[in-house]
Design a protein around this motif. Sequence first.
Motif, PDB file in Angstrom:
ATOM      1  N   LEU A 214      21.668 -13.274  26.634  1.00 25.91           N
ATOM      2  CA  LEU A 214      20.454 -13.023  26.307  1.00 25.91           C
ATOM      3  C   LEU A 214      19.710 -12.479  27.290  1.00 25.91           C
ATOM      4  O   LEU A 214      19.074 -11.505  27.435  1.00 25.91           O
TER       5      LEU A 214
ATOM      6  N   ASN B  79      21.652 -13.144  17.388  1.00 26.08           N
ATOM      7  CA  ASN B  79      22.887 -12.052  17.424  1.00 26.08           C
ATOM      8  C   ASN B  79      23.633 -12.298  18.683  1.00 26.08           C
ATOM      9  O   ASN B  79      25.018 -12.273  18.460  1.00 26.08           O
ATOM     10  N   HIS B  80      23.179 -12.839  19.896  1.00 23.46           N
ATOM     11  CA  HIS B  80      24.018 -13.203  20.820  1.00 23.46           C
ATOM     12  C   HIS B  80      24.818 -14.372  20.447  1.00 23.46           C
ATOM     13  O   HIS B  80      26.073 -14.495  21.037  1.00 23.46           O
TER      14      HIS B  80
ATOM     15  N   PRO C 169      13.136 -14.919  21.829  1.00 21.16           N
ATOM     16  CA  PRO C 169      13.222 -13.971  20.762  1.00 21.16           C
ATOM     17  C   PRO C 169      14.324 -14.413  19.814  1.00 21.16           C
ATOM     18  O   PRO C 169      15.351 -14.562  20.024  1.00 21.16           O
TER      19      PRO C 169
ATOM     20  N   GLU D  41      17.211 -12.251  18.400  1.00 18.14           N
ATOM     21  CA  GLU D  41      18.108 -11.639  19.678  1.00 18.14           C
ATOM     22  C   GLU D  41      18.975 -12.801  19.943  1.00 18.14           C
ATOM     23  O   GLU D  41      20.190 -12.519  20.155  1.00 18.14           O
TER      24      GLU D  41
ATOM     25  N   ASN E 264      21.295 -10.804  30.002  1.00 14.98           N
ATOM     26  CA  ASN E 264      21.948  -9.857  30.381  1.00 14.98           C
ATOM     27  C   ASN E 264      23.047 -10.441  31.432  1.00 14.98           C
ATOM     28  O   ASN E 264      23.403  -9.838  32.534  1.00 14.98           O
TER      29      ASN E 264
ATOM     30  N   LYS F 266      27.684 -13.041  18.239  1.00 12.77           N
ATOM     31  CA  LYS F 266      28.759 -12.297  18.925  1.00 12.77           C
ATOM     32  C   LYS F 266      29.625 -13.125  19.976  1.00 12.77           C
ATOM     33  O   LYS F 266      30.800 -13.018  19.822  1.00 12.77           O
TER      34      LYS F 266
END
Length: 76
Positions: free
Chosen positions: A18, A62-63, A56, A59, A20, A66
């Motif tokens: 998340l 989602n990470h 968040p 987000e 990066n 994935k």
Amino acid sequence: MATKIPIFDIHQAAFLSLNNIPPSFVKSGTRVVFQFNATREVSNLLDLYNKNPTVPLLEFVNHLRKLRGQMLSLRG
């Protein structure tokens, strides 16, 4: 060769992702281990993770999804 930090907790790996910091994946038997470069930034983010920061939610999820998908595809 850069030193790697193995992470076994998918939630920690998702937090780094998340922020990066993408992982590399290493299959160890039937397990998949997330590996991150041993940098000051990664160390600081892991310290922050242990302080239970606000993130968040969508987000982060989602990470997490994935990474889980990538992990399961490597398990075969």
